[in-house]
Design a protein around this motif. Structure first.
Motif, short mmCIF file in Angstrom:
data_model
loop_
_atom_site.label_atom_id
_atom_site.label_comp_id
_atom_site.label_asym_id
_atom_site.label_seq_id
_atom_site.Cartn_x
_atom_site.Cartn_y
_atom_site.Cartn_z
N MET A 172 0.84 -1.21 0.00
CA MET A 172 0.00 0.00 0.00
C MET A 172 0.87 1.25 0.00
O MET A 172 0.57 2.21 -0.71
CB MET A 172 -0.95 -0.01 1.20
CG MET A 172 -2.09 -0.98 1.05
SD MET A 172 -3.13 -1.12 2.52
CE MET A 172 -3.68 0.53 2.76
N GLU A 173 1.96 1.24 0.78
CA GLU A 173 2.87 2.39 0.82
C GLU A 173 3.50 2.62 -0.55
O GLU A 173 3.57 3.75 -1.03
CB GLU A 173 3.96 2.18 1.87
CG GLU A 173 3.47 2.28 3.28
CD GLU A 173 4.52 1.85 4.31
OE1 GLU A 173 5.63 1.45 3.91
OE2 GLU A 173 4.21 1.91 5.50
N GLN A 174 3.95 1.55 -1.20
CA GLN A 174 4.55 1.68 -2.53
C GLN A 174 3.52 2.20 -3.53
O GLN A 174 3.82 3.05 -4.36
CB GLN A 174 5.08 0.32 -3.00
CG GLN A 174 6.29 -0.16 -2.24
CD GLN A 174 6.68 -1.58 -2.61
OE1 GLN A 174 6.02 -2.21 -3.44
NE2 GLN A 174 7.73 -2.08 -1.99
N GLU A 175 2.30 1.72 -3.43
CA GLU A 175 1.24 2.16 -4.31
C GLU A 175 0.91 3.63 -4.09
O GLU A 175 0.68 4.38 -5.03
CB GLU A 175 -0.01 1.30 -4.08
CG GLU A 175 -0.69 0.88 -5.35
CD GLU A 175 -1.77 -0.13 -5.07
OE1 GLU A 175 -2.93 0.29 -4.92
OE2 GLU A 175 -1.43 -1.33 -4.99
N ASP A 176 0.91 4.05 -2.81
CA ASP A 176 0.65 5.46 -2.50
C ASP A 176 1.69 6.36 -3.16
O ASP A 176 1.35 7.37 -3.78
CB ASP A 176 0.65 5.70 -0.99
CG ASP A 176 -0.59 5.16 -0.30
OD1 ASP A 176 -1.59 4.88 -1.01
OD2 ASP A 176 -0.57 5.02 0.94
N VAL A 177 2.95 6.00 -3.02
CA VAL A 177 4.02 6.82 -3.61
C VAL A 177 3.86 6.86 -5.13
O VAL A 177 3.99 7.92 -5.75
CB VAL A 177 5.41 6.30 -3.21
CG1 VAL A 177 6.51 7.02 -3.98
CG2 VAL A 177 5.62 6.45 -1.71
N ASN A 187 1.10 6.53 -6.83
CA ASN A 187 -0.06 7.37 -7.13
C ASN A 187 0.27 8.84 -6.98
O ASN A 187 -0.17 9.67 -7.77
CB ASN A 187 -1.24 6.99 -6.23
CG ASN A 187 -1.84 5.65 -6.60
OD1 ASN A 187 -1.70 5.20 -7.73
ND2 ASN A 187 -2.48 5.01 -5.65
N TRP A 188 1.02 9.18 -5.92
CA TRP A 188 1.40 10.58 -5.73
C TRP A 188 2.26 11.07 -6.88
O TRP A 188 2.08 12.16 -7.39
CB TRP A 188 2.14 10.77 -4.41
CG TRP A 188 1.35 10.42 -3.19
CD1 TRP A 188 -0.01 10.42 -3.05
CD2 TRP A 188 1.87 9.98 -1.93
NE1 TRP A 188 -0.36 10.02 -1.78
CE2 TRP A 188 0.77 9.75 -1.07
CE3 TRP A 188 3.15 9.78 -1.44
CZ2 TRP A 188 0.93 9.32 0.24
CZ3 TRP A 188 3.30 9.36 -0.13
CH2 TRP A 188 2.20 9.14 0.69
N HIS A 215 0.37 16.37 -2.48
CA HIS A 215 -0.40 15.17 -2.86
C HIS A 215 -0.46 14.19 -1.70
O HIS A 215 -1.50 13.60 -1.42
CB HIS A 215 0.25 14.47 -4.06
CG HIS A 215 -0.09 15.06 -5.39
ND1 HIS A 215 -0.58 16.33 -5.56
CD2 HIS A 215 0.00 14.53 -6.64
CE1 HIS A 215 -0.78 16.57 -6.83
NE2 HIS A 215 -0.42 15.49 -7.51
N ALA A 216 0.68 14.03 -1.02
CA ALA A 216 0.73 13.08 0.10
C ALA A 216 -0.17 13.55 1.24
O ALA A 216 -0.92 12.75 1.81
CB ALA A 216 2.17 12.93 0.59
N SER A 236 -3.86 13.18 0.46
CA SER A 236 -4.37 11.81 0.41
C SER A 236 -4.46 11.14 1.77
O SER A 236 -4.96 10.03 1.89
CB SER A 236 -3.50 10.97 -0.52
OG SER A 236 -2.22 10.80 0.05
N LEU A 237 -3.94 11.81 2.81
CA LEU A 237 -4.05 11.24 4.16
C LEU A 237 -5.51 11.27 4.62
O LEU A 237 -6.24 12.22 4.34
CB LEU A 237 -3.19 12.04 5.14
CG LEU A 237 -1.68 11.91 4.98
CD1 LEU A 237 -0.98 12.85 5.96
CD2 LEU A 237 -1.23 10.49 5.21
#
Length: 171
Positions: free
Chosen positions: A106-111, A113-114, A163-164, A167-168
Motif C-alpha cells: 500500500m505504501e509503494q502504491e501510495d508513492v 499514485n502521488w 499530494h501526500a 491523500s491522508l
C-alpha cells in the motif's frame, strides 16, 4: 560508424570513459561494479557501434543505462534468492505477516499514485534526482536550463508533499 579503428576507438574511449563510469557508479552505487560495467559498455561499442557518429553520446547513455539496470535487477534477484535460502534455513526468523506485506504494498502504491499526480516534467525531474543525476544532467534530460532545475525540483517536491498530505485520511 566504423569505430573499431584502434586510434579512433582509443580517442572515444578516453573521452567518454570517465563520464560513463561515473554515471554507472551513481546508478549501481558500487565502484568496482561500475568499472566492470563501463568496460562492458565499451565492449558493446567496439562490437556493435551506432550507425550515426552524431548520436554516440546518446547511444552510450542508453547502453550504460540498460547495462546498469540489468546489473541491478540481477543483484535484486540474487538478494531475493539469498533471502529465501536464509528463510528456509533460519528457524528463528519468522516470515512477514500478511498485514506487513499488504501495508508495504500500500505504501509503494501510495508513492506511485502521488508521483502519477505530478506533471510529467516534475515526475521525471524527481526520479532523475533520486537516481543520482546532477542538476546539469537533469537539465539535459528534460530540456531546461541548468539554473531552472533547482526551482523545478523544489516545486515538484512541494507538489509531491501536497499530494501526500491531501491523500491522508482526515480525522
Amino acid at each position: 560508424m566504423d569505430i573499431p579503428e584502434s586510434d579512433n576507438f582509443k580517442t572515444i574511449f578516453y573521452k567518454y570513459y570517465p563520464e560513463v563510469r561515473r554515471k554507472l557508479a551513481v546508478l549501481v552505487r558500487d565502484e568496482n561494479a561500475a568499472d566492470d560495467l563501463a568496460q562492458e559498455v565499451f565492449l558493446r561499442l567496439y562490437r556493435n557501434p551506432p550507425d550515426d557518429p552524431a548520436v554516440l553520446g546518446a547511444w552510450l547513455h542508453r547502453v550504460l543505462t540498460r547495462i546498469g539496470y540489468d546489473y541491478l535487477n540481477k543483484q535484486a534477484r540474487e538478494r531475493r534468492l539469498l533471502d529465501k535460502q536464509e528463510f528456509f534455513y533460519d528457524t528463528d526468523a519468522s516470515p512477514p505477516s500478511g498485514e506487513e506485506i499488504v501495508l508495504s504494498k500500500m505504501e509503494q502504491e501510495d508513492v506511485r499514485n502521488w508521483l502519477e499526480g505530478l506533471p510529467e516534467r516534475d515526475r521525471q525531474a524527481l526520479l532523475l534526482k533520486y537516481s543520482g543525476y546532477s542538476y546539469a544532467e537533469i537539465a539535459g534530460e528534460i530540456g531546461v536550463n541548468p539554473p531552472v532545475v533547482g526551482t523545478l525540483l523544489s516545486r515538484a517536491t512541494a507538489k509531491l508533499r501536497q499530494h501526500a498530505v491531501n491523500s491522508l485520511p482526515q480525522e
